[in-house]
Design a protein around this motif. Structure first.
Motif, short mmCIF file in Angstrom:
data_model
loop_
_atom_site.label_atom_id
_atom_site.label_comp_id
_atom_site.label_asym_id
_atom_site.label_seq_id
_atom_site.Cartn_x
_atom_site.Cartn_y
_atom_site.Cartn_z
N SER A 121 0.98 -1.12 -0.14
CA SER A 121 0.13 0.03 -0.19
C SER A 121 1.01 1.22 0.03
CB SER A 121 -0.88 -0.02 1.20
OG SER A 121 -0.18 0.42 2.40
N PRO A 122 0.12 2.28 -0.55
CA PRO A 122 1.24 3.64 -0.30
C PRO A 122 1.68 3.84 0.99
CG PRO A 122 -0.79 4.03 -1.64
CD PRO A 122 -0.99 2.53 -0.94
N SER A 123 1.04 3.69 2.07
CA SER A 123 1.60 3.94 3.33
C SER A 123 2.47 2.85 3.80
CB SER A 123 0.54 3.73 4.56
OG SER A 123 -0.03 2.69 4.43
N GLU A 124 2.63 1.61 3.36
CA GLU A 124 3.70 0.58 3.64
C GLU A 124 4.86 0.84 2.88
OE1 GLU A 124 1.14 -3.57 4.24
OE2 GLU A 124 1.48 -2.72 2.18
N MET A 125 4.67 1.61 1.76
CA MET A 125 5.79 2.11 0.86
C MET A 125 6.47 3.21 1.50
SD MET A 125 4.36 1.50 -3.10
CE MET A 125 6.09 2.06 -3.77
N GLN A 126 5.70 4.28 2.02
CA GLN A 126 6.43 5.16 2.82
C GLN A 126 6.95 4.75 4.10
OE1 GLN A 126 3.53 8.17 3.68
NE2 GLN A 126 5.04 9.49 4.87
N ALA A 127 6.39 3.85 4.52
CA ALA A 127 7.18 3.37 5.91
C ALA A 127 8.38 2.58 5.61
CB ALA A 127 6.28 2.49 6.51
N ILE A 128 8.38 1.78 4.52
CA ILE A 128 9.59 1.04 4.05
C ILE A 128 10.66 2.11 3.94
CG2 ILE A 128 10.49 -0.32 2.34
CD1 ILE A 128 7.85 -1.81 2.36
N ALA A 129 10.45 3.14 3.01
CA ALA A 129 11.27 4.36 2.57
C ALA A 129 11.97 4.88 3.79
CB ALA A 129 10.71 5.37 1.54
N GLU A 130 10.90 5.38 4.80
CA GLU A 130 11.29 6.05 5.98
C GLU A 130 12.13 5.14 6.59
OE1 GLU A 130 8.17 6.69 8.12
OE2 GLU A 130 7.42 8.34 6.66
#
Length: 74
Positions: A57-66
């Motif tokens: 999900s977009p939020s998971e992708m953001q969390a991984i990038a963080e």
């Protein structure tokens, strides 16, 4: 390739595969030289988790990038 062995080549491979899987646009920001060698285990764990999943999900992708950002040298 045994990714449990800490090496620059292994770290580079994992970062490249994570970038490919997540289709990270600003890939230049994730150079292997920017990662702290002491964080290798965390990078390997993140790589393992990303490779097990087919979609994010977009939020998971953001969390991984963080998380990738947090593994970078200060």
């Amino acid at each position: 390739m045994d990714l449990t062995v800490q090496s620059t080549e292994n770290a580079e491979y994992m970062v490249e595969k994570i970038k490919d899987r997540l289709r990270i646009v600003n890939a230049g920001a994730l150079k292997v030289s920017a990662f702290d060698e002491e964080q290798y285990e965390e990078l390997h764990s993140l790589y393992t988790m990303v490779m097990k999943r087919d979609t994010f999900s977009p939020s998971e992708m953001q969390a991984i990038a963080e998380e990738l950002g947090s593994l970078r040298k200060a």
